[in-house]
Design an enzyme around this catalytic site. Sequence first.
Site, PDB file in Angstrom:
ATOM      1  N   CYS A  81       0.838  -1.192   0.000  1.00 37.53           N
ATOM      2  CA  CYS A  81       0.000   0.000   0.000  1.00 37.53           C
ATOM      3  C   CYS A  81       0.884   1.258   0.000  1.00 37.53           C
ATOM      4  O   CYS A  81       1.549   1.553  -0.990  1.00 37.53           O
ATOM      5  CB  CYS A  81      -0.970  -0.045   1.171  1.00 37.53           C
ATOM      6  SG  CYS A  81      -2.365   1.089   1.025  1.00 37.53           S
ATOM      7  N   GLU A 170      -1.676  -9.097   4.389  1.00 34.25           N
ATOM      8  CA  GLU A 170      -1.566  -9.485   5.795  1.00 34.25           C
ATOM      9  C   GLU A 170      -2.910  -9.677   6.480  1.00 34.25           C
ATOM     10  O   GLU A 170      -2.960 -10.216   7.598  1.00 34.25           O
ATOM     11  CB  GLU A 170      -0.727  -8.453   6.564  1.00 34.25           C
ATOM     12  CG  GLU A 170      -1.366  -7.080   6.719  1.00 34.25           C
ATOM     13  CD  GLU A 170      -1.074  -6.114   5.585  1.00 34.25           C
ATOM     14  OE1 GLU A 170      -1.091  -4.900   5.832  1.00 34.25           O
ATOM     15  OE2 GLU A 170      -0.843  -6.582   4.450  1.00 34.25           O
TER      16      GLU A 170
END
Length: 412
Positions: A81, A170
């Site tokens: 990100c 994650e």
Amino acid sequence: MKGESIVILDNGGQFTHLIANSLRRFSQVRTEIRVADTPAEELEEYGGIILSGSPYSIYEEDSPQVDNKIFNLPVPILGLCYGMHQIALHYGGKVKRTGRREYGYARLKVRTRDPIFKGLPRSQRVWMSHGDSVTSLPEGFRVIGSTSGCPIAAFSDPVRRRWGLQFHPEVEDTRWGDDILFNFARVICGLEGRWTVENFTDMILKNIREEVGEREVLSLVSGGVDSTVVAALLLRALPPEKVYSIHINTGLMRKNESEEVIVALKALGIKNLIYRDRSDLFLKRLEGVHDPEEKRKIIGELFVELVEEEARRLNLEDWLLAQGTLYPDNIESGATKYSDVIKTHHNRVNIILRMIEEGRVIEPVHELYKAEVREVGRALGLPEEIVERHPFPGPGLGIRYLCLSEEKAEEY
């Protein structure tokens, strides 16, 4: 050991701990979380680097910055990100605010074969949470994954060993996230996966012996799995006469809890087991205090005060305080530059931090997560009722019971 580890540079992302935990559980790789701007020379020996997400936009004032010299290191780097944006900008790509925030599930289409997607479906469910996007690739990079709302959802430069993912592998919402992180750690970085319960239990015992030396250890034992595992580790590593296990009834425990804890600790064969009922003192110190954060600090400082009192009673001069501090405790207490204080753990109050600086505290499981501590407990042969004991905060009901001042109550 660092060569078999992944370091995660924390840009303040809410999921940073999940990255570390996934790599440990699924890939059996040791991880460390460090502040985003850690100097590159301190990262040279790690097997791989991950740049975490962040609540910031890459263009915000005071947004997290990495030491750009890390991009000169030969180790693989994965940006997630915001971390992807850091890689893109460094190598000459473009990142823009797209005008709409993408949050939630997306369908990733794998565009080309790449080791980070090795063995995985060409269409995958992923989790997005971003406002900025990479809009132009850096030279030498290629698009390896896209979604309907994000044309450059994943990129790589296998020659320079750089990868970026706009989504979050994650989190559980990304169906193959653990596998993606596994591919980064084990396939791309080439780590062997030595982070097993047997290996880190042996390492902890060795570290305890080296750190303690000839000193005595006073261990606070609440009866929870963390402090009980620490007590068991100390007894395994050191002569039993060197270890003092102290259980303090704060008056903030669950019903009959102290009595049950003492029975359980005696069954472990602890030689120097000390029980003190200091309920009156804790309740007096907390009288009229409403803020949970202030309560935690009062309770943490009082624990240390009482341990020092026991040390004087025992005529101990050179001793260490042992705590069941876990890896998340530091981060939640605001230990990294861009992470917010979620709460100040009672084992991270100012007096404890001073003792740590003075080398007077030992924290054998400070690199572990709760699930890993449970595995160590099993490896040490602790009963399942201790290993799977339901978590309960050290400050106990002093925190669980929320209080309001009269002025605050009137607002409701």
